[in-house]
Design an enzyme around this catalytic site. Structure first.
Site, PDB file in Angstrom:
ATOM      1  CG  ASP A  15      -2.063   0.982   1.137  1.00  0.00           C
ATOM      2  OD1 ASP A  15      -3.014   0.800   0.355  1.00  0.00           O
ATOM      3  OD2 ASP A  15      -1.973   1.989   1.874  1.00  0.00           O
TER       4      ASP A  15
ATOM      5  CG  ASP B  81      -5.667  -6.009  -3.997  1.00  0.00           C
ATOM      6  OD1 ASP B  81      -6.584  -5.309  -3.547  1.00  0.00           O
ATOM      7  OD2 ASP B  81      -4.511  -5.597  -4.166  1.00  0.00           O
TER       8      ASP B  81
ATOM      9  CG  HIS C  29      -5.660  -3.094  -0.188  1.00  0.00           C
ATOM     10  ND1 HIS C  29      -4.726  -2.981  -1.192  1.00  0.00           N
ATOM     11  CD2 HIS C  29      -5.388  -2.095   0.691  1.00  0.00           C
ATOM     12  CE1 HIS C  29      -3.934  -1.950  -0.954  1.00  0.00           C
ATOM     13  NE2 HIS C  29      -4.312  -1.408   0.186  1.00  0.00           N
TER      14      HIS C  29
END
Length: 307
Positions: free
Chosen positions: A114, A252, A281
């Protein structure tokens, strides 16, 4: 365990790591530093903190590795500035750089997820003599195009509008609450074991500033304030020869494997993977131990190749 804010407590079983703190660029940063050997630096994104990697620590330290997990300034047990100006991408890269240089980290493997992607890669590409390898998961490192998810009017762009963002993500903690809940596969287990802790470290709207201001650095067009930094990341990444492992969650939807892992393979054709695991995610929640073992195997292969 008591946080730097003095309000939250976790049991040793929930977070069995010794808290450590350093001053970085005037802010108090929390991190853990467990084990011995070549360091593996585990980097989280928004709205997570080091707790995201709790399932990684034992497998990595048992394999003879040193595990460093910082909480980015504004998250977890680190200090939480209440001024948006404190939360720039370059600022977060500088904070991470300050910590790792203070710890004299060398021969490091950077595990980037991320926002830990642009942040960790920013460190790696500016400190190549300190980095050994990269592990890249569910992130990006180029200016355009953004993920389809981030271009949608609803919910993403609406959530980060001037009034709606502070209301939903600030007052109601929507990202650490329902946002993370929807971004794992085993939601029942997550709700019972982890969700309260993610919410607990962001106890009031002031502490949640970064959850709705950091995403505004995702470039959606060439006028974006982070555009030049992402151009630099893409350009520098193309010149990288770090051994690299790509790990992606099959489910994801934020940084889908087909688009984003494929783009990393174009930039880094020598990269291994993508190795797919169960996970949306926040794939660490569903497949933490499995990913840690993949990292161990990857680093063992590097060692074998260098012997």
């Amino acid at each position: 365990m008591q946080t730097s804010g003095g309000a939250q407590r976790f049991t040793h079983e929930q977070w069995p790591c010794e808290p450590k703190f350093r001053r970085v660029n005037g802010w108090r940063m929390h991190y853990i530093d467990e084990g011995a050997g070549d360091p593996v630096v585990l980097l989280h994104g928004n709205p997570a903190w080091g707790f995201l990697y709790r399932k990684f620590v034992k497998p990595l330290t048992a394999a003879g590795r040193r595990v460093i997990v910082p909480d980015m300034i504004g998250f977890g047990l680190s200090e939480k500035p209440t001024r948006e100006q404190a939360h720039t991408l370059d600022g977060h890269i500088a904070n991470l750089t300050s910590l790792l240089r203070q710890l004299d980290v060398r021969n490091a493997t950077m595990v980037c997820h991320d926002w830990g992607g642009p942040t960790g890669l920013g460190f790696a590409l500016s400190n190549r003599d300190r980095v050994r390898a990269l592990v890249i998961m569910s992130t990006w490192a180029w200016p355009l195009p953004a993920a389809e998810f981030h271009k949608r009017i609803f919910p993403w762009r609406m959530m980060h509008a001037p009034l709606v963002g502070p209301y939903l993500l600030g007052r109601h903690n929507a990202l650490a609450g329902r946002g993370m809940y929807l971004s794992v596969v085993d939601r029942k287990k997550f709700a019972a074991e982890a969700q309260p802790i993610y919410e607990e470290v962001l106890p009031d709207p002031g502490s949640r500033l970064l959850t709705w201001t950091w995403p505004r650095w995702i470039p959606l067009d060439e006028s974006a304030r982070g555009f030049a930094r992402f151009e630099w990341l893409e350009r520098e990444l193309k010149t990288s020869n770090f051994p690299t492992l790509l790990v992606w969650g099959r489910e994801d939807e934020v940084f889908d494997q087909k688009t984003f892992a494929t783009r990393f393979k174009e930039l880094l054709p020598h990269a291994e993977g993508p190795e797919l695991v169960t996970g949306r995610h926040f794939l660490q929640e569903d497949s933490g131990v499995e990913i840690a073992e993949k990292i161990n195997s990857f680093l063992d292969r590097i060692d074998g190749g260098q012997s």
